[in-house]
Design a protein around this motif. Structure first.
Motif, PDB file in Angstrom:
ATOM      1  N   ARG A 218       0.894  -1.159   0.000  1.00 44.30           N
ATOM      2  CA  ARG A 218       0.000   0.000   0.000  1.00 44.30           C
ATOM      3  C   ARG A 218       0.931   1.208   0.000  1.00 44.30           C
ATOM      4  NH1 ARG A 218      -4.568  -0.546   3.682  1.00 44.30           N
ATOM      5  NH2 ARG A 218      -3.028  -0.556   5.337  1.00 44.30           N
ATOM      6  N   SER A 219       1.030   1.867  -1.146  1.00 42.79           N
ATOM      7  CA  SER A 219       1.979   2.967  -1.279  1.00 42.79           C
ATOM      8  C   SER A 219       1.410   4.261  -0.723  1.00 42.79           C
ATOM      9  CB  SER A 219       2.387   3.156  -2.746  1.00 42.79           C
ATOM     10  OG  SER A 219       1.318   3.710  -3.473  1.00 42.79           O
ATOM     11  N   VAL A 220       2.285   5.219  -0.521  1.00 45.26           N
ATOM     12  CA  VAL A 220       1.878   6.534  -0.038  1.00 45.26           C
ATOM     13  C   VAL A 220       0.985   7.211  -1.072  1.00 45.26           C
ATOM     14  CG1 VAL A 220       2.744   8.820   0.610  1.00 45.26           C
ATOM     15  CG2 VAL A 220       3.948   6.770   1.370  1.00 45.26           C
ATOM     16  N   GLU A 221       1.270   6.981  -2.357  1.00 45.84           N
ATOM     17  CA  GLU A 221       0.527   7.633  -3.439  1.00 45.84           C
ATOM     18  C   GLU A 221      -0.813   6.976  -3.749  1.00 45.84           C
ATOM     19  OE1 GLU A 221       3.379   7.447  -6.610  1.00 45.84           O
ATOM     20  OE2 GLU A 221       4.381   9.253  -5.923  1.00 45.84           O
ATOM     21  N   ASP A 222      -0.975   5.693  -3.369  1.00 47.96           N
ATOM     22  CA  ASP A 222      -2.178   4.935  -3.716  1.00 47.96           C
ATOM     23  C   ASP A 222      -2.555   4.079  -2.518  1.00 47.96           C
ATOM     24  OD1 ASP A 222      -4.167   3.370  -4.810  1.00 47.96           O
ATOM     25  OD2 ASP A 222      -2.876   2.344  -6.238  1.00 47.96           O
ATOM     26  N   THR A 223      -3.728   4.270  -1.976  1.00 50.86           N
ATOM     27  CA  THR A 223      -4.114   3.550  -0.763  1.00 50.86           C
ATOM     28  C   THR A 223      -4.634   2.135  -1.023  1.00 50.86           C
ATOM     29  OG1 THR A 223      -6.316   4.537  -0.813  1.00 50.86           O
ATOM     30  CG2 THR A 223      -4.626   5.673   0.485  1.00 50.86           C
ATOM     31  N   ALA A 224      -4.709   1.730  -2.288  1.00 50.35           N
ATOM     32  CA  ALA A 224      -5.147   0.363  -2.600  1.00 50.35           C
ATOM     33  C   ALA A 224      -4.093  -0.636  -2.134  1.00 50.35           C
ATOM     34  CB  ALA A 224      -5.375   0.220  -4.097  1.00 50.35           C
ATOM     35  N   LEU A 225      -4.528  -1.825  -1.769  1.00 55.44           N
ATOM     36  CA  LEU A 225      -3.628  -2.910  -1.400  1.00 55.44           C
ATOM     37  C   LEU A 225      -3.336  -3.707  -2.664  1.00 55.44           C
ATOM     38  CD1 LEU A 225      -2.381  -3.875   1.257  1.00 55.44           C
ATOM     39  CD2 LEU A 225      -4.279  -5.458   1.478  1.00 55.44           C
ATOM     40  N   ASN A 226      -2.090  -3.620  -3.153  1.00 59.35           N
ATOM     41  CA  ASN A 226      -1.717  -4.233  -4.431  1.00 59.35           C
ATOM     42  C   ASN A 226      -0.854  -5.466  -4.219  1.00 59.35           C
ATOM     43  OD1 ASN A 226      -2.863  -2.156  -6.228  1.00 59.35           O
ATOM     44  ND2 ASN A 226      -1.380  -0.838  -5.208  1.00 59.35           N
ATOM     45  N   LEU A 227      -1.198  -6.549  -4.903  1.00 61.60           N
ATOM     46  CA  LEU A 227      -0.412  -7.776  -4.833  1.00 61.60           C
ATOM     47  C   LEU A 227       0.889  -7.583  -5.603  1.00 61.60           C
ATOM     48  CD1 LEU A 227      -0.208 -10.792  -4.022  1.00 61.60           C
ATOM     49  CD2 LEU A 227      -1.303 -11.315  -6.221  1.00 61.60           C
ATOM     50  N   ILE A 228       2.023  -7.784  -4.915  1.00 65.90           N
ATOM     51  CA  ILE A 228       3.338  -7.686  -5.538  1.00 65.90           C
ATOM     52  C   ILE A 228       3.785  -9.051  -6.041  1.00 65.90           C
ATOM     53  CG2 ILE A 228       5.782  -7.187  -5.162  1.00 65.90           C
ATOM     54  CD1 ILE A 228       4.907  -5.376  -2.843  1.00 65.90           C
ATOM     55  N   ALA A 229       3.695 -10.044  -5.155  1.00 64.85           N
ATOM     56  CA  ALA A 229       4.250 -11.364  -5.465  1.00 64.85           C
ATOM     57  C   ALA A 229       3.661 -12.396  -4.514  1.00 64.85           C
ATOM     58  CB  ALA A 229       5.767 -11.331  -5.325  1.00 64.85           C
ATOM     59  N   TYR A 230       3.855 -13.662  -4.858  1.00 67.93           N
ATOM     60  CA  TYR A 230       3.440 -14.732  -3.961  1.00 67.93           C
ATOM     61  C   TYR A 230       4.335 -15.942  -4.139  1.00 67.93           C
ATOM     62  CZ  TYR A 230       1.000 -16.318  -8.183  1.00 67.93           C
ATOM     63  OH  TYR A 230       0.690 -16.695  -9.466  1.00 67.93           O
ATOM     64  N   ALA A 231       4.459 -16.694  -3.057  1.00 74.46           N
ATOM     65  CA  ALA A 231       5.209 -17.950  -3.062  1.00 74.46           C
ATOM     66  C   ALA A 231       4.212 -19.067  -2.809  1.00 74.46           C
ATOM     67  CB  ALA A 231       6.295 -17.925  -1.993  1.00 74.46           C
ATOM     68  N   TYR A 232       3.943 -19.836  -3.827  1.00 72.52           N
ATOM     69  CA  TYR A 232       3.046 -20.991  -3.747  1.00 72.52           C
ATOM     70  C   TYR A 232       3.833 -22.141  -4.348  1.00 72.52           C
ATOM     71  CZ  TYR A 232      -0.965 -24.031  -4.756  1.00 72.52           C
ATOM     72  OH  TYR A 232      -1.829 -25.090  -4.829  1.00 72.52           O
ATOM     73  N   TYR A 233       4.454 -22.923  -3.491  1.00 71.89           N
ATOM     74  CA  TYR A 233       5.433 -23.916  -3.911  1.00 71.89           C
ATOM     75  C   TYR A 233       6.545 -23.199  -4.669  1.00 71.89           C
ATOM     76  CZ  TYR A 233       1.923 -27.182  -2.327  1.00 71.89           C
ATOM     77  OH  TYR A 233       1.017 -27.846  -1.565  1.00 71.89           O
ATOM     78  N   LYS A 234       7.075 -23.765  -5.719  1.00 68.11           N
ATOM     79  CA  LYS A 234       8.184 -23.117  -6.425  1.00 68.11           C
ATOM     80  C   LYS A 234       7.920 -23.116  -7.907  1.00 68.11           C
ATOM     81  CE  LYS A 234      11.522 -24.215  -2.894  1.00 68.11           C
ATOM     82  NZ  LYS A 234      12.741 -24.839  -2.513  1.00 68.11           N
ATOM     83  N   PRO A 235       8.389 -22.158  -8.674  1.00 68.80           N
ATOM     84  CA  PRO A 235       9.077 -20.942  -8.246  1.00 68.80           C
ATOM     85  C   PRO A 235       8.084 -19.882  -7.814  1.00 68.80           C
ATOM     86  CG  PRO A 235       8.933 -20.955 -10.623  1.00 68.80           C
ATOM     87  CD  PRO A 235       8.301 -22.253 -10.138  1.00 68.80           C
ATOM     88  N   PRO A 236       8.518 -18.980  -6.953  1.00 69.03           N
ATOM     89  CA  PRO A 236       7.654 -17.858  -6.571  1.00 69.03           C
ATOM     90  C   PRO A 236       7.349 -16.986  -7.789  1.00 69.03           C
ATOM     91  CG  PRO A 236       9.481 -18.085  -5.044  1.00 69.03           C
ATOM     92  CD  PRO A 236       9.774 -18.978  -6.211  1.00 69.03           C
ATOM     93  N   THR A 237       6.262 -16.235  -7.714  1.00 67.54           N
ATOM     94  CA  THR A 237       5.808 -15.423  -8.839  1.00 67.54           C
ATOM     95  C   THR A 237       5.763 -13.954  -8.449  1.00 67.54           C
ATOM     96  OG1 THR A 237       4.459 -17.255  -9.625  1.00 67.54           O
ATOM     97  CG2 THR A 237       3.897 -15.054 -10.443  1.00 67.54           C
TER      98      THR A 237
END
Length: 120
Positions: free
Chosen positions: A38-57
Motif C-alpha cells: 500500500r503505497s503513499v501515493e495509492d491507498t489500494a492494497l496491491n499484490l506484488i508477489a506470492y510464493a506458492y510452492y516453487k518458483p515464486p511469482t
C-alpha cells in the motif's frame, strides 16, 4: 495458534538501497505466502508477489523492481531491488493462506511493515 511473523516491522531507507523483508509462519495447512504493498501515493492494497510452492511469482508490473524467494510453506523473502523514492514508500504486508487458488486467496492473516524512502 495461527500466527504470521514479518520482519523488520519498520524501515527508514535511502533511495537506491536494496531492502529485504521476511515473512514466516508455522501453520501446517498453509502453503502460500503473499506480499502486498500500500503505497503513499495509492491507498489500494496491491499484490506484488506470492510464493506458492516453487518458483515464486512476481506480478508483471513489479518485475525488475521486486524479487521473491521462498516456498510459501514456511517462509518467503521480499527483495526490493532498488528502492525508488515515491513509488516504493508505504506499507508492505505479508499474508499466509491455504493454497486453493492464489486468485481466490485474499489473506487470512496479515502483518504490516512500513517502509519509507528518504533523501539525505
Amino acid at each position: 495458534s495461527k500466527s504470521v511473523y514479518q520482519s523488520p516491522s519498520t524501515l527508514l531507507v535511502k533511495p537506491n538501497a536494496s531492502v529485504t523483508l521476511n515473512c514466516s509462519h508455522k501453520i501446517p495447512s498453509y502453503d502460500t505466502i503473499l506480499w502486498y504493498q500500500r503505497s503513499v501515493e495509492d491507498t489500494a492494497l496491491n499484490l506484488i508477489a506470492y510464493a506458492y510452492y516453487k518458483p515464486p511469482t512476481v506480478e508483471p508490473s513489479y518485475k525488475g523492481y521486486f524479487d521473491v524467494k521462498g516456498d510459501g510453506e514456511n517462509e518467503a523473502f521480499l527483495h526490493i531491488l532498488k528502492l525508488r523514492q515515491a513509488e516504493d514508500s508505504g506499507e508492505y504486508f505479508c499474508a499466509a493462506s491455504e493454497g486453493h487458488s492464489v486468485v481466490d486467496s485474499l489473506s487470512t492473516l496479515q502483518k504490516p511493515c512500513v517502509t519509507q524512502s528518504v533523501s539525505l
